[in-house]
Enzyme design. Structure first.
Site, PDB file in Angstrom:
ATOM      1  CD  GLU A  53      -2.740   1.387   2.442  1.00  0.00           C
ATOM      2  OE1 GLU A  53      -3.688   2.200   2.396  1.00  0.00           O
ATOM      3  OE2 GLU A  53      -2.496   0.698   3.444  1.00  0.00           O
ATOM      4  CE  LYS A  84      -6.559   0.159   1.797  1.00  0.00           C
ATOM      5  NZ  LYS A  84      -7.156  -0.267   3.067  1.00  0.00           N
TER       6      LYS A  84
END
Length: 296
Positions: free
Chosen positions: A177, A214
């Site tokens: 992420e 993400k």
């Protein structure tokens, strides 16, 4: 519990990933939004008891199930706590058919080169071992990019993939992420550099050892299509990043194949003072709108 079943569900399932992983720093804010002010509890233990209550309420809501939700990202403490007499990861999978993930980062380092790297994680191997024992499927770790600084962005992506390989080595699925700050004045340029760096790092992964990504919903619709279609990417999920749920859903729906992994967006509109019926209705509504935005 079949890892293969979970893998297939995350890869091909229709739905989204619920982020229930507020940590020490973001928990007071999450509780305040839920209607529990900071002066109503004292100390970390009480705070964590209260947030676990809130999370339990979310997870036990009738609408919280595999019809709409593929996975849930948990905070480390949540993994060791119980829901209805089972460890949270087991409850999620066995009762709800929802795949459990664990947030593993220890927070962000100070801003440098326009980015915030992850703080060092010396105890990561031990945590991954515990996660495996608790039947966790995958992990999540977050860095933040605030400026279109190629060197900073390269460092963020390199660090994420290095740790990602350590996680793969422990038999777990990493969610990488590198969040792009939605308020950044050069968000679109950051995303261009970021995509290039991610594509380079994906080439360094062995065959049959994919990662998940993400990402902040991109400025240009479908900009991450190449990553969504990439053979070394299991799934690309999006964070709500400070947008309201409506804004985030609208932006998400315009990106085909991108699915939600919302935290604030998920719990918007629920409060501690609601009756169980009111709460369950609010969560059901939230889940429905995020699900619909995720299946475009």
């Amino acid at each position: 519990m079949s890892k293969q079943q979970q893998f297939e569900l995350v890869k091909n399932g229709k739905g989204f990933i619920a982020a229930l992983d507020q940590s020490g720093g973001s928990t007071p804010k999450a509780l305040a939004l839920y209607g529990v002010p900071e002066d109503s509890y004292s100390g970390e233990d009480e705070m964590y008891d209260l947030i676990h209550k809130m999370r339990t309420r979310v997870m036990t809501a009738p609408a919280f199930n595999s019809d709409s939700i593929l996975g849930a990202i948990l905070f480390e403490q949540t993994m060791d706590r119980e829901v209805e007499g089972q460890y949270t990861p087991d409850y999620l999978w066995e009762q709800k058919g929802v795949v459990p993930f664990l947030k593993v980062d220890k927070g962000l380092a100070d801003l440098e080169d326009g980015v915030q790297l992850m703080k060092p994680m010396p105890e990561l191997d031990a945590l991954l071992q515990r996660a495996t024992e608790r039947n966790i499927f995958g992990t999540k770790m977050r860095s933040v990019i605030k400026e279109a600084n190629p060197e900073g962005i390269r460092k963020v992506v390199k660090q994420q993939f290095e740790v990602g390989k350590q996680i793969i080595g422990a038999g777990l699925m990493p969610i990488i992420e590198p969040e792009v700050d939605i308020h950044s004045s050069d968000k679109e340029e950051i995303e261009r550099i970021l995509k290039e760096e991610i594509l380079k790092q994906l080439e360094t992964l062995p065959e049959n050892e994919p990662v998940m990504l993400k990402l902040t919903i991109p400025t240009v619709n479908n900009f991450y299509k190449e990553l969504i279609d990439h053979p070394k990417v299991l799934r690309v999920v999006a964070l709500s990043g400070g947008y309201t749920r409506n804004e985030a859903n609208e932006k998400l729906a315009a990106n085909n194949g991108l699915i939600a992994s919302f935290s604030r967006g998920l719990s918007e509109g629920v409060s501690a003072s609601q009756t169980d019926d009111e709460f369950n209705e609010a969560i059901a509504d939230s889940i429905k709108t995020i699900y619909e935005a995720s299946i475009t």
